[in-house]
Design an enzyme around this catalytic site. Sequence first.
Site, PDB file in Angstrom:
ATOM      1  N   ASP A   1      74.255  33.736  44.177  1.00  0.00           N
ATOM      2  CA  ASP A   1      74.109  35.160  43.842  1.00  0.00           C
ATOM      3  C   ASP A   1      75.076  35.453  42.705  1.00  0.00           C
ATOM      4  O   ASP A   1      75.346  34.576  41.898  1.00  0.00           O
ATOM      5  CB  ASP A   1      74.360  36.027  45.087  1.00  0.00           C
ATOM      6  CG  ASP A   1      73.592  37.345  45.046  1.00  0.00           C
ATOM      7  OD1 ASP A   1      73.808  38.115  44.100  1.00  0.00           O
ATOM      8  OD2 ASP A   1      72.773  37.600  45.948  1.00  0.00           O
TER       9      ASP A   1
ATOM     10  N   HIS B   1      74.022  34.517  39.489  1.00  0.00           N
ATOM     11  CA  HIS B   1      73.386  35.678  38.869  1.00  0.00           C
ATOM     12  C   HIS B   1      74.251  36.299  37.776  1.00  0.00           C
ATOM     13  O   HIS B   1      73.948  37.380  37.285  1.00  0.00           O
ATOM     14  CB  HIS B   1      73.037  36.728  39.930  1.00  0.00           C
ATOM     15  CG  HIS B   1      71.988  36.268  40.885  1.00  0.00           C
ATOM     16  ND1 HIS B   1      71.502  37.060  41.900  1.00  0.00           N
ATOM     17  CD2 HIS B   1      71.312  35.093  40.989  1.00  0.00           C
ATOM     18  CE1 HIS B   1      70.585  36.395  42.588  1.00  0.00           C
ATOM     19  NE2 HIS B   1      70.461  35.198  42.054  1.00  0.00           N
TER      20      HIS B   1
END
Length: 416
Positions: A249, A275
Amino acid sequence: MKKINSLCFFIFCLLTMNTAFSSGDTRNVKEPVNPKSCIILKADNKNNTNIIQNAINNCSKQKKVVTLKLGNNKDFHFYSGSLNIPSNGGLLIEKGVVLSAIPDPALYDNGSHKCGKLDNAGGGCNPFITINNTLNSGIYGEGIIDGQGNSIIKGTNKTWWNLASEAKEKNLSQNVPRMIQIKNSKNFILYKISLKNSPNFHVAINNVDGFTAWGVNINTPADARNTDGIDPGSSLNVTVTHSFISTGDDNIAIKSSNKPSSHISIVNNDFGKGHGMSIGSETSGKVNDILVNNLSLNGTTSGLRIKSDISKGGLVSSIIYKNVCIKDVQFPIYLDMFYDKNAKGNKIPQFKDIYFESIKILTPGKFIFHGIKGNNIQVTFSNVSAKKGSSYVMDNVTKKGSIVENATGNNCPSYK
Protein backbone atom coordinates in the site's frame (compact mmCIF):
# COMPACT_ATOMS: atom_id res chain seq x y z
CA MET A 1 10.46 47.83 -15.85
CA LYS A 2 9.07 44.47 -17.04
CA LYS A 3 12.51 42.90 -16.72
CA ILE A 4 12.91 44.28 -13.19
CA ASN A 5 9.48 43.01 -12.19
CA SER A 6 10.26 39.57 -13.63
CA LEU A 7 13.56 39.45 -11.76
CA CYS A 8 11.87 40.46 -8.51
CA PHE A 9 9.23 37.77 -8.99
CA PHE A 10 11.94 35.15 -9.63
CA ILE A 11 13.86 36.20 -6.51
CA PHE A 12 10.64 36.17 -4.47
CA CYS A 13 9.82 32.62 -5.63
CA LEU A 14 13.37 31.47 -4.92
CA LEU A 15 13.32 32.90 -1.41
CA THR A 16 9.89 31.45 -0.78
CA MET A 17 11.01 27.99 -1.88
CA ASN A 18 14.25 28.12 0.10
CA THR A 19 12.27 29.02 3.21
CA ALA A 20 9.98 26.10 2.55
CA PHE A 21 12.91 23.73 2.10
CA SER A 22 13.86 24.33 5.71
CA SER A 23 10.34 23.69 6.94
CA GLY A 24 10.59 19.96 7.55
CA ASP A 25 11.54 18.49 10.92
CA THR A 26 12.57 21.31 13.26
CA ARG A 27 14.89 19.03 15.24
CA ASN A 28 18.58 18.60 14.48
CA VAL A 29 18.32 14.90 13.66
CA LYS A 30 21.54 12.90 13.88
CA GLU A 31 22.17 9.20 13.37
CA PRO A 32 21.02 7.34 16.49
CA VAL A 33 23.28 5.08 18.52
CA ASN A 34 22.31 1.79 20.08
CA PRO A 35 21.47 2.29 23.78
CA LYS A 36 22.85 0.24 26.61
CA SER A 37 21.22 -3.08 27.40
CA CYS A 38 20.41 -4.47 30.83
CA ILE A 39 19.26 -7.96 29.83
CA ILE A 40 20.32 -10.29 27.01
CA LEU A 41 17.84 -12.93 25.89
CA LYS A 42 18.91 -15.82 23.67
CA ALA A 43 16.66 -17.22 20.96
CA ASP A 44 15.14 -20.65 21.56
CA ASN A 45 12.43 -20.82 18.87
CA LYS A 46 9.68 -20.73 21.54
CA ASN A 47 6.85 -18.45 22.64
CA ASN A 48 8.73 -15.80 24.60
CA THR A 49 5.95 -13.23 25.14
CA ASN A 50 6.09 -13.04 28.94
CA ILE A 51 9.87 -13.31 29.12
CA ILE A 52 10.36 -10.46 26.63
CA GLN A 53 7.69 -8.24 28.20
CA ASN A 54 9.02 -8.66 31.73
CA ALA A 55 12.54 -7.91 30.55
CA ILE A 56 11.38 -4.76 28.71
CA ASN A 57 9.57 -3.55 31.83
CA ASN A 58 12.58 -4.14 34.08
CA CYS A 59 15.10 -2.55 31.72
CA SER A 60 12.98 0.55 31.13
CA LYS A 61 13.28 1.38 34.84
CA GLN A 62 17.04 1.62 34.25
CA LYS A 63 16.59 3.54 30.98
CA LYS A 64 18.03 0.60 29.08
CA VAL A 65 16.82 -1.85 26.45
CA VAL A 66 16.55 -5.62 26.07
CA THR A 67 18.88 -7.32 23.60
CA LEU A 68 17.58 -10.28 21.58
CA LYS A 69 20.52 -12.46 20.62
CA LEU A 70 21.19 -15.66 18.67
CA GLY A 71 20.76 -18.83 20.72
CA ASN A 72 23.40 -21.33 21.73
CA ASN A 73 22.23 -23.86 19.10
CA LYS A 74 22.18 -21.22 16.39
CA ASP A 75 18.49 -20.70 17.08
CA PHE A 76 17.44 -17.33 15.71
CA HIS A 77 13.67 -17.10 16.30
CA PHE A 78 11.80 -15.42 19.11
CA TYR A 79 8.02 -15.91 18.92
CA SER A 80 5.70 -13.57 20.72
CA GLY A 81 2.20 -12.19 21.11
CA SER A 82 1.37 -8.55 21.77
CA LEU A 83 4.11 -6.48 23.45
CA ASN A 84 4.19 -3.01 25.03
CA ILE A 85 7.21 -0.71 25.17
CA PRO A 86 7.14 1.85 28.04
CA SER A 87 9.10 5.08 28.41
CA ASN A 88 12.90 4.88 28.31
CA GLY A 89 12.73 1.27 27.11
CA GLY A 90 12.84 -0.79 23.99
CA LEU A 91 14.39 -3.65 22.08
CA LEU A 92 17.73 -4.19 20.40
CA ILE A 93 17.40 -7.07 17.93
CA GLU A 94 20.79 -8.28 16.78
CA LYS A 95 21.63 -9.17 13.19
CA GLY A 96 20.38 -12.63 12.25
CA VAL A 97 17.65 -12.64 14.90
CA VAL A 98 13.94 -12.71 13.97
CA LEU A 99 11.15 -11.62 16.29
CA SER A 100 7.97 -13.16 14.87
CA ALA A 101 4.36 -12.33 15.72
CA ILE A 102 2.48 -15.55 16.52
CA PRO A 103 -0.54 -15.74 14.15
CA ASP A 104 -3.10 -16.36 16.88
CA PRO A 105 -5.95 -13.81 17.06
CA ALA A 106 -6.49 -14.50 20.77
CA LEU A 107 -3.08 -12.95 21.49
CA TYR A 108 -4.11 -9.59 20.00
CA ASP A 109 -7.84 -9.38 20.68
CA ASN A 110 -8.71 -6.12 22.44
CA GLY A 111 -11.70 -7.58 24.29
CA SER A 112 -14.16 -7.29 21.44
CA HIS A 113 -13.69 -10.95 20.42
CA LYS A 114 -13.44 -9.78 16.79
CA CYS A 115 -9.75 -10.21 16.05
CA GLY A 116 -9.30 -12.55 13.09
CA LYS A 117 -12.84 -11.95 11.82
CA LEU A 118 -14.69 -9.72 9.35
CA ASP A 119 -17.26 -7.09 10.31
CA ASN A 120 -18.41 -3.58 9.37
CA ALA A 121 -16.07 -1.68 11.67
CA GLY A 122 -12.63 -3.28 12.11
CA GLY A 123 -10.33 -2.26 14.93
CA GLY A 124 -10.73 -5.47 16.91
CA CYS A 125 -7.02 -6.25 17.36
CA ASN A 126 -4.24 -4.75 19.42
CA PRO A 127 -0.97 -4.18 17.53
CA PHE A 128 1.94 -6.59 17.76
CA ILE A 129 4.02 -3.84 19.41
CA THR A 130 2.33 -0.90 21.16
CA ILE A 131 3.97 2.33 22.27
CA ASN A 132 1.47 4.60 24.05
CA ASN A 133 2.04 7.67 26.26
CA THR A 134 5.78 7.14 26.31
CA LEU A 135 8.95 9.20 26.20
CA ASN A 136 12.36 8.29 24.75
CA SER A 137 11.88 4.69 23.67
CA GLY A 138 12.82 2.78 20.54
CA ILE A 139 13.59 -0.37 18.57
CA TYR A 140 17.18 -0.87 17.40
CA GLY A 141 19.46 -3.38 15.75
CA GLU A 142 19.92 -5.08 12.40
CA GLY A 143 17.53 -7.93 13.09
CA ILE A 144 14.05 -8.56 11.70
CA ILE A 145 10.51 -8.16 12.98
CA ASP A 146 8.20 -10.50 11.06
CA GLY A 147 4.46 -9.87 11.31
CA GLN A 148 3.71 -13.24 9.67
CA GLY A 149 0.92 -11.83 7.55
CA ASN A 150 1.50 -14.73 5.19
CA SER A 151 1.06 -17.41 7.89
CA ILE A 152 -2.11 -19.38 8.59
CA ILE A 153 -4.18 -17.85 11.39
CA LYS A 154 -4.71 -20.28 14.26
CA GLY A 155 -8.08 -22.03 14.00
CA THR A 156 -8.58 -21.16 10.33
CA ASN A 157 -7.27 -22.04 6.88
CA LYS A 158 -6.52 -18.41 6.00
CA THR A 159 -3.65 -16.02 6.40
CA TRP A 160 -4.01 -12.47 7.70
CA TRP A 161 -3.60 -11.28 4.09
CA ASN A 162 -6.29 -13.71 2.89
CA LEU A 163 -8.63 -12.15 5.44
CA ALA A 164 -7.82 -8.66 4.15
CA SER A 165 -8.51 -9.71 0.56
CA GLU A 166 -11.79 -11.33 1.59
CA ALA A 167 -12.81 -8.12 3.33
CA LYS A 168 -12.33 -6.19 0.10
CA GLU A 169 -14.37 -8.71 -1.90
CA LYS A 170 -17.25 -8.59 0.61
CA ASN A 171 -17.03 -4.83 1.24
CA LEU A 172 -16.30 -5.46 4.93
CA SER A 173 -13.48 -4.62 7.33
CA GLN A 174 -10.80 -7.03 8.46
CA ASN A 175 -9.80 -7.27 12.12
CA VAL A 176 -6.05 -7.80 11.92
CA PRO A 177 -3.14 -6.46 14.00
CA ARG A 178 -0.84 -3.66 12.93
CA MET A 179 2.86 -4.33 13.47
CA ILE A 180 3.95 -1.21 15.40
CA GLN A 181 1.55 1.43 16.75
CA ILE A 182 2.98 4.59 18.33
CA LYS A 183 0.49 6.95 20.02
CA ASN A 184 0.58 10.03 22.25
CA SER A 185 4.34 9.79 22.63
CA LYS A 186 7.55 11.76 22.27
CA ASN A 187 10.92 10.87 20.78
CA PHE A 188 10.60 7.36 19.42
CA ILE A 189 13.38 5.81 17.31
CA LEU A 190 13.49 3.00 14.77
CA TYR A 191 17.13 2.34 13.91
CA LYS A 192 18.41 -0.11 11.29
CA ILE A 193 15.63 -2.57 11.96
CA SER A 194 13.99 -4.63 9.17
CA LEU A 195 10.22 -5.05 9.12
CA LYS A 196 8.36 -7.53 6.93
CA ASN A 197 5.04 -9.27 6.37
CA SER A 198 2.87 -7.11 8.57
CA PRO A 199 -0.80 -8.19 8.59
CA ASN A 200 -1.73 -4.48 8.29
CA PHE A 201 0.20 -1.19 8.62
CA HIS A 202 3.86 -1.68 9.50
CA VAL A 203 4.34 1.55 11.47
CA ALA A 204 1.33 3.71 12.41
CA ILE A 205 2.08 6.98 14.23
CA ASN A 206 -0.60 9.13 15.86
CA ASN A 207 -0.21 12.27 17.96
CA VAL A 208 3.56 11.91 18.26
CA ASP A 209 6.12 14.69 18.67
CA GLY A 210 9.54 13.45 17.60
CA PHE A 211 9.88 10.28 15.53
CA THR A 212 12.97 9.09 13.71
CA ALA A 213 13.26 6.14 11.32
CA TRP A 214 16.91 5.80 10.26
CA GLY A 215 18.20 2.97 8.08
CA VAL A 216 14.92 1.05 8.30
CA ASN A 217 14.12 -1.68 5.76
CA ILE A 218 10.45 -2.51 5.08
CA ASN A 219 9.88 -5.28 2.56
CA THR A 220 6.47 -6.87 2.09
CA PRO A 221 4.82 -8.18 -1.13
CA ALA A 222 3.00 -5.70 -3.35
CA ASP A 223 -0.24 -7.69 -3.21
CA ALA A 224 -0.47 -7.68 0.61
CA ARG A 225 -3.48 -5.40 1.15
CA ASN A 226 -3.35 -2.40 3.53
CA THR A 227 0.27 -2.97 4.50
CA ASP A 228 1.37 0.69 4.54
CA GLY A 229 5.01 1.30 5.36
CA ILE A 230 5.15 4.32 7.69
CA ASP A 231 2.08 6.49 8.34
CA PRO A 232 2.56 9.66 10.41
CA GLY A 233 -0.86 10.92 11.53
CA SER A 234 -1.52 14.19 13.39
CA SER A 235 2.17 14.26 14.33
CA LEU A 236 5.05 16.69 14.15
CA ASN A 237 8.83 16.59 13.96
CA VAL A 238 9.11 13.37 12.02
CA THR A 239 12.14 12.23 10.01
CA VAL A 240 12.38 9.14 7.80
CA THR A 241 15.83 8.82 6.29
CA HIS A 242 18.30 6.36 4.72
CA SER A 243 15.51 3.79 4.49
CA PHE A 244 14.07 1.38 1.93
CA ILE A 245 10.31 0.79 1.77
CA SER A 246 8.56 -1.71 -0.51
CA THR A 247 5.07 -2.78 0.45
CA GLY A 248 1.46 -3.47 -0.55
CA ASP A 249 0.00 0.00 0.00
CA ASP A 250 1.31 3.52 0.62
CA ASN A 251 5.06 3.47 1.17
CA ILE A 252 4.54 6.51 3.35
CA ALA A 253 1.19 8.24 3.98
CA ILE A 254 1.07 11.48 5.97
CA LYS A 255 -2.40 12.02 7.45
CA SER A 256 -4.21 14.35 9.83
CA SER A 257 -7.54 14.24 11.59
CA ASN A 258 -7.98 16.03 14.92
CA LYS A 259 -4.55 17.72 14.88
CA PRO A 260 -2.15 18.91 12.17
CA SER A 261 0.69 16.88 10.73
CA SER A 262 3.60 19.24 10.25
CA HIS A 263 7.38 19.59 10.13
CA ILE A 264 8.03 16.23 8.51
CA SER A 265 11.19 15.35 6.57
CA ILE A 266 11.34 12.41 4.17
CA VAL A 267 14.95 12.57 2.98
CA ASN A 268 17.45 10.17 1.38
CA ASN A 269 15.17 7.18 0.82
CA ASP A 270 14.40 4.53 -1.82
CA PHE A 271 10.93 3.12 -2.50
CA GLY A 272 10.23 -0.17 -4.27
CA LYS A 273 6.70 -1.52 -4.76
CA GLY A 274 3.78 0.27 -3.12
CA HIS A 275 1.39 3.15 -3.70
CA GLY A 276 3.98 5.89 -3.41
CA MET A 277 4.85 8.94 -1.33
CA SER A 278 1.36 9.94 -0.21
CA ILE A 279 -0.39 12.64 1.75
CA GLY A 280 -3.96 11.79 2.78
CA SER A 281 -6.58 10.79 2.32
CA GLU A 282 -7.38 12.14 5.82
CA THR A 283 -6.30 15.80 5.80
CA SER A 284 -9.04 17.47 7.89
CA GLY A 285 -6.58 18.46 10.63
CA LYS A 286 -4.21 20.16 8.13
CA VAL A 287 -0.91 18.97 6.68
CA ASN A 288 1.86 21.52 6.27
CA ASP A 289 5.61 22.08 6.16
CA ILE A 290 6.57 18.78 4.56
CA LEU A 291 9.94 18.24 2.89
CA VAL A 292 10.56 15.30 0.53
CA ASN A 293 14.15 15.45 -0.70
CA ASN A 294 16.35 12.84 -2.41
CA LEU A 295 13.79 10.12 -3.09
CA SER A 296 13.93 7.30 -5.63
CA LEU A 297 10.67 5.55 -6.60
CA ASN A 298 10.96 2.37 -8.67
CA GLY A 299 7.77 0.51 -9.57
CA THR A 300 5.26 2.14 -7.25
CA THR A 301 1.74 2.60 -8.67
CA SER A 302 1.75 6.32 -7.88
CA GLY A 303 4.76 8.51 -7.30
CA LEU A 304 4.15 11.81 -5.49
CA ARG A 305 0.53 11.72 -4.40
CA ILE A 306 -1.85 13.97 -2.47
CA LYS A 307 -5.35 12.52 -2.05
CA SER A 308 -8.45 13.71 -0.23
CA ASP A 309 -12.17 14.40 -0.70
CA ILE A 310 -15.06 16.38 0.79
CA SER A 311 -15.60 13.86 3.61
CA LYS A 312 -12.14 14.29 5.13
CA GLY A 313 -10.48 17.23 3.37
CA GLY A 314 -8.50 20.09 4.86
CA LEU A 315 -5.62 22.44 4.08
CA VAL A 316 -2.50 20.84 2.62
CA SER A 317 0.18 23.52 2.20
CA SER A 318 3.92 24.21 2.05
CA ILE A 319 4.78 20.84 0.54
CA ILE A 320 8.22 20.58 -1.08
CA TYR A 321 9.30 17.77 -3.38
CA LYS A 322 12.93 18.12 -4.44
CA ASN A 323 15.46 15.83 -6.14
CA VAL A 324 13.05 12.98 -6.86
CA CYS A 325 13.59 10.28 -9.48
CA ILE A 326 10.62 8.20 -10.68
CA LYS A 327 10.70 5.10 -12.87
CA ASP A 328 8.08 2.53 -13.97
CA VAL A 329 5.29 4.40 -12.19
CA GLN A 330 1.81 4.61 -13.72
CA PHE A 331 0.93 7.96 -12.09
CA PRO A 332 4.18 9.87 -11.43
CA ILE A 333 2.39 12.87 -9.90
CA TYR A 334 -1.20 12.48 -8.71
CA LEU A 335 -3.02 15.28 -6.87
CA ASP A 336 -6.69 14.40 -6.41
CA MET A 337 -9.47 16.14 -4.47
CA PHE A 338 -11.91 13.37 -5.46
CA TYR A 339 -10.22 10.36 -3.86
CA ASP A 340 -13.63 8.90 -2.96
CA LYS A 341 -15.90 9.95 -5.78
CA ASN A 342 -18.97 9.05 -3.71
CA ALA A 343 -17.89 10.98 -0.63
CA LYS A 344 -20.34 13.34 1.08
CA GLY A 345 -19.60 16.22 3.42
CA ASN A 346 -18.36 19.79 3.60
CA LYS A 347 -14.70 19.28 4.46
CA ILE A 348 -13.34 20.79 1.27
CA PRO A 349 -9.73 19.86 0.37
CA GLN A 350 -7.29 22.69 -0.27
CA PHE A 351 -3.92 22.01 -1.92
CA LYS A 352 -1.81 25.17 -1.82
CA ASP A 353 1.87 26.03 -2.20
CA ILE A 354 2.87 22.64 -3.59
CA TYR A 355 6.40 22.86 -5.02
CA PHE A 356 8.13 20.43 -7.37
CA GLU A 357 11.82 21.08 -8.04
CA SER A 358 14.36 18.89 -9.84
CA ILE A 359 11.97 16.02 -10.46
CA LYS A 360 12.91 13.46 -13.13
CA ILE A 361 10.44 10.89 -14.51
CA LEU A 362 12.30 8.30 -16.61
CA THR A 363 9.30 6.40 -18.04
CA PRO A 364 6.04 7.70 -19.56
CA GLY A 365 3.12 8.01 -17.16
CA LYS A 366 -0.19 9.76 -16.56
CA PHE A 367 -0.07 13.00 -14.58
CA ILE A 368 -3.29 13.85 -12.76
CA PHE A 369 -4.19 17.16 -11.12
CA HIS A 370 -7.86 16.98 -10.22
CA GLY A 371 -9.04 20.06 -8.34
CA ILE A 372 -12.48 21.26 -7.33
CA LYS A 373 -14.05 24.04 -9.38
CA GLY A 374 -13.49 27.33 -7.62
CA ASN A 375 -10.88 25.73 -5.36
CA ASN A 376 -7.89 25.26 -7.61
CA ILE A 377 -4.84 23.19 -6.81
CA GLN A 378 -1.85 25.57 -6.58
CA VAL A 379 1.44 24.12 -7.82
CA THR A 380 4.86 25.36 -8.91
CA PHE A 381 7.17 23.41 -11.23
CA SER A 382 10.91 24.06 -11.51
CA ASN A 383 13.14 21.74 -13.55
CA VAL A 384 10.51 18.99 -13.76
CA SER A 385 11.28 16.64 -16.65
CA ALA A 386 9.14 13.77 -17.91
CA LYS A 387 9.57 11.13 -20.57
CA LYS A 388 8.01 11.70 -23.96
CA GLY A 389 4.65 10.01 -24.40
CA SER A 390 3.24 11.01 -21.02
CA SER A 391 -0.37 12.18 -20.67
CA TYR A 392 -1.89 14.91 -18.53
CA VAL A 393 -5.18 15.65 -16.78
CA MET A 394 -5.29 19.15 -15.32
CA ASP A 395 -8.69 20.19 -13.98
CA ASN A 396 -8.94 23.33 -11.87
CA VAL A 397 -5.22 23.90 -11.43
CA THR A 398 -3.26 27.12 -11.00
CA LYS A 399 0.33 26.46 -11.96
CA LYS A 400 3.63 28.25 -12.31
CA GLY A 401 6.24 26.67 -14.53
CA SER A 402 5.65 23.50 -16.48
CA ILE A 403 6.52 19.83 -16.92
CA VAL A 404 8.92 19.45 -19.84
CA GLU A 405 9.23 16.16 -21.74
CA ASN A 406 13.00 16.02 -21.95
CA ALA A 407 13.93 13.46 -19.28
CA THR A 408 17.08 11.45 -19.97
CA GLY A 409 18.61 8.43 -18.28
CA ASN A 410 17.58 4.84 -17.69
CA ASN A 411 17.84 4.29 -13.94
CA CYS A 412 17.22 6.18 -10.74
CA PRO A 413 20.08 6.59 -8.26
CA SER A 414 19.94 5.13 -4.78
CA TYR A 415 19.58 7.85 -2.17
CA LYS A 416 19.46 5.77 0.99
